[in-house]
Each structure stands twice: as structure tokens, then as C-alpha cells.
Design a protein around this motif. Structure first.
Motif, PDB file in Angstrom:
ATOM      1  N   MET A   8       0.390   5.032  -2.794  1.00 44.05           N
ATOM      2  CA  MET A   8      -0.101   4.766  -4.099  1.00 44.05           C
ATOM      3  C   MET A   8       1.146   5.779  -5.418  1.00 44.05           C
ATOM      4  O   MET A   8       2.271   5.074  -6.050  1.00 44.05           O
ATOM      5  CB  MET A   8      -1.050   4.083  -4.938  1.00 44.05           C
ATOM      6  CG  MET A   8      -0.860   3.528  -6.295  1.00 44.05           C
ATOM      7  SD  MET A   8       0.080   1.440  -5.694  1.00 44.05           S
ATOM      8  CE  MET A   8       0.077   0.577  -7.324  1.00 44.05           C
ATOM      9  N   LEU A   9       0.423   7.102  -5.259  1.00 45.38           N
ATOM     10  CA  LEU A   9       0.910   7.725  -6.754  1.00 45.38           C
ATOM     11  C   LEU A   9       2.821   7.701  -5.600  1.00 45.38           C
ATOM     12  O   LEU A   9       3.689   8.511  -6.647  1.00 45.38           O
ATOM     13  CB  LEU A   9       0.266   9.400  -6.018  1.00 45.38           C
ATOM     14  CG  LEU A   9      -0.696   8.800  -6.990  1.00 45.38           C
ATOM     15  CD1 LEU A   9      -1.323  10.112  -6.920  1.00 45.38           C
ATOM     16  CD2 LEU A   9      -0.915   8.532  -8.454  1.00 45.38           C
ATOM     17  N   GLY A  60      11.070  -1.754  -3.704  1.00 40.46           N
ATOM     18  CA  GLY A  60       9.006  -1.922  -4.122  1.00 40.46           C
ATOM     19  C   GLY A  60       8.311  -3.103  -3.467  1.00 40.46           C
ATOM     20  O   GLY A  60       7.515  -2.569  -3.221  1.00 40.46           O
ATOM     21  N   VAL A  61       8.966  -3.979  -3.323  1.00 41.94           N
ATOM     22  CA  VAL A  61       8.115  -5.126  -2.622  1.00 41.94           C
ATOM     23  C   VAL A  61       8.081  -5.206  -0.824  1.00 41.94           C
ATOM     24  O   VAL A  61       6.595  -4.342  -0.746  1.00 41.94           O
ATOM     25  CB  VAL A  61       8.785  -6.166  -2.560  1.00 41.94           C
ATOM     26  CG1 VAL A  61       8.481  -7.218  -1.549  1.00 41.94           C
ATOM     27  CG2 VAL A  61       9.304  -6.830  -4.122  1.00 41.94           C
ATOM     28  N   ALA A  62       8.993  -3.335  -0.250  1.00 38.90           N
ATOM     29  CA  ALA A  62       8.658  -3.093   1.007  1.00 38.90           C
ATOM     30  C   ALA A  62       6.968  -2.018   0.743  1.00 38.90           C
ATOM     31  O   ALA A  62       6.721  -2.039   1.403  1.00 38.90           O
ATOM     32  CB  ALA A  62       9.496  -2.572   1.421  1.00 38.90           C
ATOM     33  N   ARG A  98      -5.969  -1.807   4.377  1.00 36.18           N
ATOM     34  CA  ARG A  98      -6.673  -3.565   5.383  1.00 36.18           C
ATOM     35  C   ARG A  98      -6.522  -2.974   6.438  1.00 36.18           C
ATOM     36  O   ARG A  98      -8.154  -3.484   7.011  1.00 36.18           O
ATOM     37  CB  ARG A  98      -5.547  -4.914   5.094  1.00 36.18           C
ATOM     38  CG  ARG A  98      -5.171  -5.657   3.699  1.00 36.18           C
ATOM     39  CD  ARG A  98      -4.838  -6.984   4.331  1.00 36.18           C
ATOM     40  NE  ARG A  98      -4.805  -7.358   3.582  1.00 36.18           N
ATOM     41  CZ  ARG A  98      -3.720  -8.563   3.069  1.00 36.18           C
ATOM     42  NH1 ARG A  98      -3.783  -9.766   3.850  1.00 36.18           N
ATOM     43  NH2 ARG A  98      -4.193  -9.574   1.730  1.00 36.18           N
ATOM     44  N   SER A  99      -6.081  -1.762   7.117  1.00 34.48           N
ATOM     45  CA  SER A  99      -6.372  -1.456   7.713  1.00 34.48           C
ATOM     46  C   SER A  99      -6.454  -0.476   8.283  1.00 34.48           C
ATOM     47  O   SER A  99      -8.023  -0.131   9.214  1.00 34.48           O
ATOM     48  CB  SER A  99      -4.949  -1.471   8.660  1.00 34.48           C
ATOM     49  OG  SER A  99      -4.434  -0.115   7.856  1.00 34.48           O
ATOM     50  N   HIS A 100      -6.917  -0.045   7.164  1.00 36.16           N
ATOM     51  CA  HIS A 100      -7.530   1.577   7.156  1.00 36.16           C
ATOM     52  C   HIS A 100      -8.742   1.873   6.236  1.00 36.16           C
ATOM     53  O   HIS A 100      -9.385   2.681   5.834  1.00 36.16           O
ATOM     54  CB  HIS A 100      -6.560   2.558   6.864  1.00 36.16           C
ATOM     55  CG  HIS A 100      -5.921   3.018   8.004  1.00 36.16           C
ATOM     56  ND1 HIS A 100      -5.876   3.952   9.353  1.00 36.16           N
ATOM     57  CD2 HIS A 100      -4.429   2.717   8.453  1.00 36.16           C
ATOM     58  CE1 HIS A 100      -5.804   3.697  10.480  1.00 36.16           C
ATOM     59  NE2 HIS A 100      -3.814   3.592   9.497  1.00 36.16           N
ATOM     60  N   LEU A 116       1.797  -0.877   1.552  1.00 35.08           N
ATOM     61  CA  LEU A 116       0.466  -0.237   0.966  1.00 35.08           C
ATOM     62  C   LEU A 116      -0.468  -1.122   1.318  1.00 35.08           C
ATOM     63  O   LEU A 116      -2.077  -1.357   1.857  1.00 35.08           O
ATOM     64  CB  LEU A 116       0.427   0.168  -0.093  1.00 35.08           C
ATOM     65  CG  LEU A 116      -0.756   0.526  -1.279  1.00 35.08           C
ATOM     66  CD1 LEU A 116      -0.144   1.943  -0.919  1.00 35.08           C
ATOM     67  CD2 LEU A 116      -0.312   0.203  -3.088  1.00 35.08           C
ATOM     68  N   VAL A 117      -0.623  -2.276   0.872  1.00 36.11           N
ATOM     69  CA  VAL A 117      -1.123  -3.520   0.834  1.00 36.11           C
ATOM     70  C   VAL A 117      -1.816  -3.695   2.949  1.00 36.11           C
ATOM     71  O   VAL A 117      -2.880  -3.299   2.817  1.00 36.11           O
ATOM     72  CB  VAL A 117      -1.248  -5.245   0.864  1.00 36.11           C
ATOM     73  CG1 VAL A 117      -1.538  -5.917   1.181  1.00 36.11           C
ATOM     74  CG2 VAL A 117      -0.612  -5.036  -1.114  1.00 36.11           C
TER      75      VAL A 117
END
Length: 96
Positions: free
Chosen positions: A27-28, A69-71, A81-83, A76-77
Motif C-alpha cells: 500500500m505504501l 492505480g486500479v490495477a 484475500r490470499s495472504h 493489493l485486494v
């Protein structure tokens, strides 16, 4: 005009430094990339206003930066969700 260009270049340099220092969280890193894109937009806007040319390229640049940014946010999402977190340490490339 030189002061505006200097402030845009300082924004770009501080974005690069923050990208190099933010190596633990995705995120950073994404926020640093968006700050770099914003500073490049400012530089591009100053150059186009200095040349008195059309500003359609600014819309194309903004479109591509929004897609970037969307990619990044979708990656990130998927990672959260996986980790369960966005730490880069928790990724193991051998399990991919």
C-alpha cells in the motif's frame, strides 16, 4: 515558471525516495507511485502550457494513470484475500 518546475521536480524526487524506503507494504508503494504520477502530471502540464499546445495528452495521461492505480489496487485486494496482509515478506514465490 522555474519555481513551479523546481517544486514539481522536488515532488518527483521525494516520491522516488519514498518508493525506495517503503519496501515492507504494498500500500505504501502504491501511494508513492501515485505521488510520482501526480508530479509527472504537473511537469507535463507545465511543459504543455509553456508550449501553448493542446492539452488532450493530459487526458490520455490521466486515463493511463487511473488504469495503473486500479490495477495496483486489484493486486493489493487479491493479495490481502490470499495472504491476509500486505507485507511483502509473507509472499513466497515458490508457491505461485
Amino acid at each position: 515558471m522555474n519555481m513551479i518546475m523546481f517544486s514539481c521536480l522536488m515532488m518527483y524526487c521525494s516520491g522516488i525516495v519514498s518508493l525506495c524506503m517503503a519496501r515492507k507494504h504494498i500500500m505504501l508503494s502504491l501511494l508513492s507511485l501515485e505521488f510520482i504520477i501526480l508530479s509527472l502530471f504537473c511537469i507535463f502540464m507545465v511543459f504543455l502550457s509553456d508550449m501553448n499546445s493542446e492539452s488532450y495528452m493530459l487526458l490520455v495521461f490521466l486515463t493511463f494513470s487511473v488504469c495503473e492505480g486500479v490495477a495496483g489496487l486489484s493486486v493489493l485486494v487479491m493479495m490481502i484475500r490470499s495472504h491476509g496482509n500486505d507485507h511483502l515478506v509473507s509472499i513466497n514465490l515458490s508457491t505461485c
